[in-house]
Motif scaffolding. Sequence first.
Motif, PDB file in Angstrom:
ATOM      1  N   TYR A   1       0.838  -1.201   0.000  1.00 50.98           N
ATOM      2  CA  TYR A   1       0.000   0.000   0.000  1.00 50.98           C
ATOM      3  C   TYR A   1       0.871   1.249   0.000  1.00 50.98           C
ATOM      4  CZ  TYR A   1      -3.560  -3.345   1.388  1.00 50.98           C
ATOM      5  OH  TYR A   1      -4.405  -4.429   1.428  1.00 50.98           O
ATOM      6  N   MET A   2       0.686   2.077  -1.007  1.00 59.48           N
ATOM      7  CA  MET A   2       1.401   3.352  -1.063  1.00 59.48           C
ATOM      8  C   MET A   2       0.461   4.435  -0.568  1.00 59.48           C
ATOM      9  SD  MET A   2       4.119   5.114  -2.595  1.00 59.48           S
ATOM     10  CE  MET A   2       4.306   6.680  -1.729  1.00 59.48           C
ATOM     11  N   VAL A   3       0.911   5.192   0.449  1.00 57.45           N
ATOM     12  CA  VAL A   3       0.086   6.283   0.973  1.00 57.45           C
ATOM     13  C   VAL A   3       0.753   7.602   0.585  1.00 57.45           C
ATOM     14  CG1 VAL A   3      -0.970   7.312   3.013  1.00 57.45           C
ATOM     15  CG2 VAL A   3      -0.556   4.839   2.938  1.00 57.45           C
ATOM     16  N   GLY A   4       0.053   8.448  -0.161  1.00 55.12           N
ATOM     17  CA  GLY A   4       0.661   9.691  -0.616  1.00 55.12           C
ATOM     18  C   GLY A   4      -0.329  10.829  -0.734  1.00 55.12           C
ATOM     19  N   ASP A   5       0.211  12.021  -0.973  1.00 60.09           N
ATOM     20  CA  ASP A   5      -0.630  13.212  -1.106  1.00 60.09           C
ATOM     21  C   ASP A   5      -0.591  13.775  -2.520  1.00 60.09           C
ATOM     22  OD1 ASP A   5       2.138  14.061  -0.630  1.00 60.09           O
ATOM     23  OD2 ASP A   5       1.288  16.072  -0.821  1.00 60.09           O
ATOM     24  N   ASN A   6       0.332  13.266  -3.346  1.00 63.19           N
ATOM     25  CA  ASN A   6       0.526  13.864  -4.663  1.00 63.19           C
ATOM     26  C   ASN A   6       0.093  12.864  -5.746  1.00 63.19           C
ATOM     27  OD1 ASN A   6       1.515  14.953  -7.061  1.00 63.19           O
ATOM     28  ND2 ASN A   6       3.341  15.802  -6.069  1.00 63.19           N
ATOM     29  N   PRO A   7      -1.071  13.113  -6.388  1.00 59.39           N
ATOM     30  CA  PRO A   7      -1.574  12.154  -7.376  1.00 59.39           C
ATOM     31  C   PRO A   7      -0.559  11.891  -8.488  1.00 59.39           C
ATOM     32  CG  PRO A   7      -3.257  13.803  -6.877  1.00 59.39           C
ATOM     33  CD  PRO A   7      -1.997  14.265  -6.201  1.00 59.39           C
ATOM     34  N   ALA A   8       0.116  12.956  -8.953  1.00 58.94           N
ATOM     35  CA  ALA A   8       1.016  12.807 -10.107  1.00 58.94           C
ATOM     36  C   ALA A   8       2.278  12.034  -9.764  1.00 58.94           C
ATOM     37  CB  ALA A   8       1.393  14.186 -10.651  1.00 58.94           C
ATOM     38  N   SER A   9       2.633  11.988  -8.478  1.00 57.32           N
ATOM     39  CA  SER A   9       3.842  11.258  -8.132  1.00 57.32           C
ATOM     40  C   SER A   9       3.500   9.963  -7.389  1.00 57.32           C
ATOM     41  CB  SER A   9       4.770  12.226  -7.369  1.00 57.32           C
ATOM     42  OG  SER A   9       5.119  11.821  -6.122  1.00 57.32           O
ATOM     43  N   ASP A  10       3.011  10.071  -6.163  1.00 57.80           N
ATOM     44  CA  ASP A  10       2.759   8.873  -5.337  1.00 57.80           C
ATOM     45  C   ASP A  10       1.734   7.920  -5.962  1.00 57.80           C
ATOM     46  OD1 ASP A  10       4.286  10.206  -3.278  1.00 57.80           O
ATOM     47  OD2 ASP A  10       2.485  11.377  -2.862  1.00 57.80           O
ATOM     48  N   ILE A  11       0.608   8.483  -6.360  1.00 49.21           N
ATOM     49  CA  ILE A  11      -0.518   7.645  -6.793  1.00 49.21           C
ATOM     50  C   ILE A  11      -0.288   7.080  -8.192  1.00 49.21           C
ATOM     51  CG2 ILE A  11      -3.043   7.583  -7.137  1.00 49.21           C
ATOM     52  CD1 ILE A  11      -1.971   8.079  -4.170  1.00 49.21           C
ATOM     53  N   LYS A  12       0.180   7.939  -9.095  1.00 50.97           N
ATOM     54  CA  LYS A  12       0.456   7.453 -10.448  1.00 50.97           C
ATOM     55  C   LYS A  12       1.507   6.346 -10.392  1.00 50.97           C
ATOM     56  CE  LYS A  12       1.731   8.710 -15.153  1.00 50.97           C
ATOM     57  NZ  LYS A  12       1.989   7.316 -15.403  1.00 50.97           N
ATOM     58  N   GLY A  13       2.579   6.597  -9.630  1.00 58.31           N
ATOM     59  CA  GLY A  13       3.661   5.611  -9.536  1.00 58.31           C
ATOM     60  C   GLY A  13       3.166   4.279  -9.005  1.00 58.31           C
ATOM     61  N   ALA A  14       2.378   4.339  -7.938  1.00 56.40           N
ATOM     62  CA  ALA A  14       1.872   3.099  -7.325  1.00 56.40           C
ATOM     63  C   ALA A  14       0.924   2.370  -8.282  1.00 56.40           C
ATOM     64  CB  ALA A  14       1.158   3.429  -6.020  1.00 56.40           C
ATOM     65  N   ASN A  15       0.015   3.120  -8.905  1.00 54.05           N
ATOM     66  CA  ASN A  15      -0.939   2.497  -9.841  1.00 54.05           C
ATOM     67  C   ASN A  15      -0.191   1.816 -10.995  1.00 54.05           C
ATOM     68  OD1 ASN A  15      -2.929   3.549  -8.240  1.00 54.05           O
ATOM     69  ND2 ASN A  15      -3.663   5.070  -9.715  1.00 54.05           N
ATOM     70  N   ASP A  16       0.790   2.517 -11.557  1.00 55.20           N
ATOM     71  CA  ASP A  16       1.548   1.955 -12.692  1.00 55.20           C
ATOM     72  C   ASP A  16       2.316   0.709 -12.274  1.00 55.20           C
ATOM     73  OD1 ASP A  16       0.665   4.071 -14.158  1.00 55.20           O
ATOM     74  OD2 ASP A  16       2.588   5.124 -14.287  1.00 55.20           O
ATOM     75  N   TYR A  17       2.742   0.682 -11.001  1.00 50.06           N
ATOM     76  CA  TYR A  17       3.594  -0.407 -10.534  1.00 50.06           C
ATOM     77  C   TYR A  17       2.788  -1.614 -10.013  1.00 50.06           C
ATOM     78  CZ  TYR A  17       7.915  -2.366  -8.618  1.00 50.06           C
ATOM     79  OH  TYR A  17       9.004  -3.164  -8.365  1.00 50.06           O
ATOM     80  N   GLY A  18       1.488  -1.400  -9.870  1.00 53.01           N
ATOM     81  CA  GLY A  18       0.641  -2.514  -9.418  1.00 53.01           C
ATOM     82  C   GLY A  18       0.459  -2.578  -7.912  1.00 53.01           C
ATOM     83  N   TRP A  19       0.774  -1.484  -7.208  1.00 59.57           N
ATOM     84  CA  TRP A  19       0.513  -1.429  -5.770  1.00 59.57           C
ATOM     85  C   TRP A  19      -0.846  -0.784  -5.547  1.00 59.57           C
ATOM     86  CZ3 TRP A  19       5.738   0.980  -3.631  1.00 59.57           C
ATOM     87  CH2 TRP A  19       6.742  -0.002  -3.722  1.00 59.57           C
ATOM     88  N   GLU A  20      -1.403  -1.008  -4.350  1.00 60.02           N
ATOM     89  CA  GLU A  20      -2.610  -0.274  -3.965  1.00 60.02           C
ATOM     90  C   GLU A  20      -2.195   1.152  -3.644  1.00 60.02           C
ATOM     91  OE1 GLU A  20      -5.745  -1.549  -3.919  1.00 60.02           O
ATOM     92  OE2 GLU A  20      -4.856  -3.377  -4.729  1.00 60.02           O
ATOM     93  N   SER A  21      -3.079   2.115  -3.910  1.00 52.67           N
ATOM     94  CA  SER A  21      -2.713   3.511  -3.633  1.00 52.67           C
ATOM     95  C   SER A  21      -3.786   4.180  -2.791  1.00 52.67           C
ATOM     96  CB  SER A  21      -2.525   4.262  -4.952  1.00 52.67           C
ATOM     97  OG  SER A  21      -3.669   4.141  -5.761  1.00 52.67           O
ATOM     98  N   LEU A  22      -3.343   4.948  -1.785  1.00 58.61           N
ATOM     99  CA  LEU A  22      -4.274   5.684  -0.920  1.00 58.61           C
ATOM    100  C   LEU A  22      -3.867   7.148  -0.929  1.00 58.61           C
ATOM    101  CD1 LEU A  22      -3.484   2.729   0.703  1.00 58.61           C
ATOM    102  CD2 LEU A  22      -5.547   3.467   1.879  1.00 58.61           C
ATOM    103  N   LEU A  23      -4.822   7.998  -1.286  1.00 58.53           N
ATOM    104  CA  LEU A  23      -4.536   9.428  -1.429  1.00 58.53           C
ATOM    105  C   LEU A  23      -5.038  10.190  -0.197  1.00 58.53           C
ATOM    106  CD1 LEU A  23      -3.617  11.831  -3.239  1.00 58.53           C
ATOM    107  CD2 LEU A  23      -5.881  11.779  -4.293  1.00 58.53           C
ATOM    108  N   LEU A  24      -4.218  11.137   0.274  1.00 60.53           N
ATOM    109  CA  LEU A  24      -4.601  11.909   1.465  1.00 60.53           C
ATOM    110  C   LEU A  24      -4.956  13.357   1.131  1.00 60.53           C
ATOM    111  CD1 LEU A  24      -1.945  10.725   4.077  1.00 60.53           C
ATOM    112  CD2 LEU A  24      -4.051   9.598   3.330  1.00 60.53           C
ATOM    113  N   ARG A  25      -5.677  13.958   2.068  1.00 60.38           N
ATOM    114  CA  ARG A  25      -6.075  15.363   1.904  1.00 60.38           C
ATOM    115  C   ARG A  25      -5.140  16.311   2.668  1.00 60.38           C
ATOM    116  NH1 ARG A  25     -11.272  12.759   2.539  1.00 60.38           N
ATOM    117  NH2 ARG A  25     -12.436  12.937   0.589  1.00 60.38           N
ATOM    118  N   THR A  26      -3.997  15.813   3.128  1.00 58.75           N
ATOM    119  CA  THR A  26      -3.136  16.639   3.990  1.00 58.75           C
ATOM    120  C   THR A  26      -1.963  17.290   3.244  1.00 58.75           C
ATOM    121  OG1 THR A  26      -2.126  14.528   4.627  1.00 58.75           O
ATOM    122  CG2 THR A  26      -3.608  15.543   6.218  1.00 58.75           C
TER     123      THR A  26
END
Length: 358
Positions: A303-328
């Motif tokens: 599980y990748m937990v991040g605040d930046n869709p373009a970096s944390d979330i995109k990277g995790a999605n492309d790599y096949g990890w679960e991604s959780l986006l924060l509002r902080t």
Amino acid sequence: RCLGINYRSQIRLKSDIGFVLDIDGVLLRGSEPIPQAKEALELLQVNKVPFILLTNGGGLTEKSRIEFISSRIGVPLSPLQIIQSHTPMKTYAVNKTYQRVMVVGGVGDRSRECAYGYGFKDVVMPIDYVRQNPSISPYHNFSKDSLEKDAKDVDVSSAIDAILVFHDSRDMSTDTQVILDFLNSENGVVGTKRNFKSSEPSVPIIFSNNDFVWPNKYNLPRFGQGALRIMIEALYREVNQLKPSENLKSTIMGKPFPVQYNFAHHVLIDWREKLLKNQVNSLEQILPPLDSEPKNSPFSKIYMVGDNPASDIKGANDYGWESLLLRTGVYNDREGTDILPTGGIHDNILAAVKSVLR
Ligand code: G3P
Ligand code: MG
């Protein structure tokens, strides 16, 4: 401070899941801790869930950075649990790909200390060239004190092998000028200019991250290293009169690129091993090969937990990890995002961790 991590021995390691946590906008905002970060990390530790921190930040040693985070949040962490944007560049030093490098970015010469720690033979910084000849950057902002303390005497006749951008510029004007000089130099010698134009620079440039913006205490996100890259590319294009289809040839590391996720994956596997063998106070670090995917991952989910869709979330999605986006951090509901997290959007890291452990 990083030692003495107390994982309760009677609880079995949840060894088939792991967490990879972003830092800025997830654990800290600027240097201020995010209020729920402590409880979230303690929850992972108490439940024996392996986790590491994966940041696009940098500019100092991994040990210094983890000690700072650990003291700000009030949770013991190991230097083996952190990957900064430039951590994979250690491979260039160990493999002797580059020996004399110009490191750019960060406060004072802390990035230099880090690069020497990776094993580079010689490390120069733009400030060294300013000290040697201030007219290289006529409007530089270095104080007399900083030029004495942070700069070192350079041998101007020695060429550099590569430019490694470790962190955000503290003097963007000087960094931009000196970088462009080297990209267009005769084989990496300062004060020279090659007599041809090309999309291939005279020395390779490696950016450690591509973050266009990052969050601090200000109410709007601030420009990061990705903004510097755009400036460098635009100026290089102008100097070399590149066609619209051409661009400066460069390497970019950091999230969201697979090179960083592969590196993190190896480090997370190693940390899990340390937990299984009760070696959490070990300082023996593995150095994963660059850009190679682990062959047998013991994790069923990461599980990748991040605040930046373009970096944390995109990277995790492309790599096949679960991604959780924060509002902080960078993300806010008003602007939304096209890059959707697979594990939902959460108010803070504690809510995200709980949603998984539940
Ligand atoms: O300069 C650091 C910033 O670009 C992002 O850091 O921890 O959110 O990846 P982080
Ligand atoms: Mg972040």
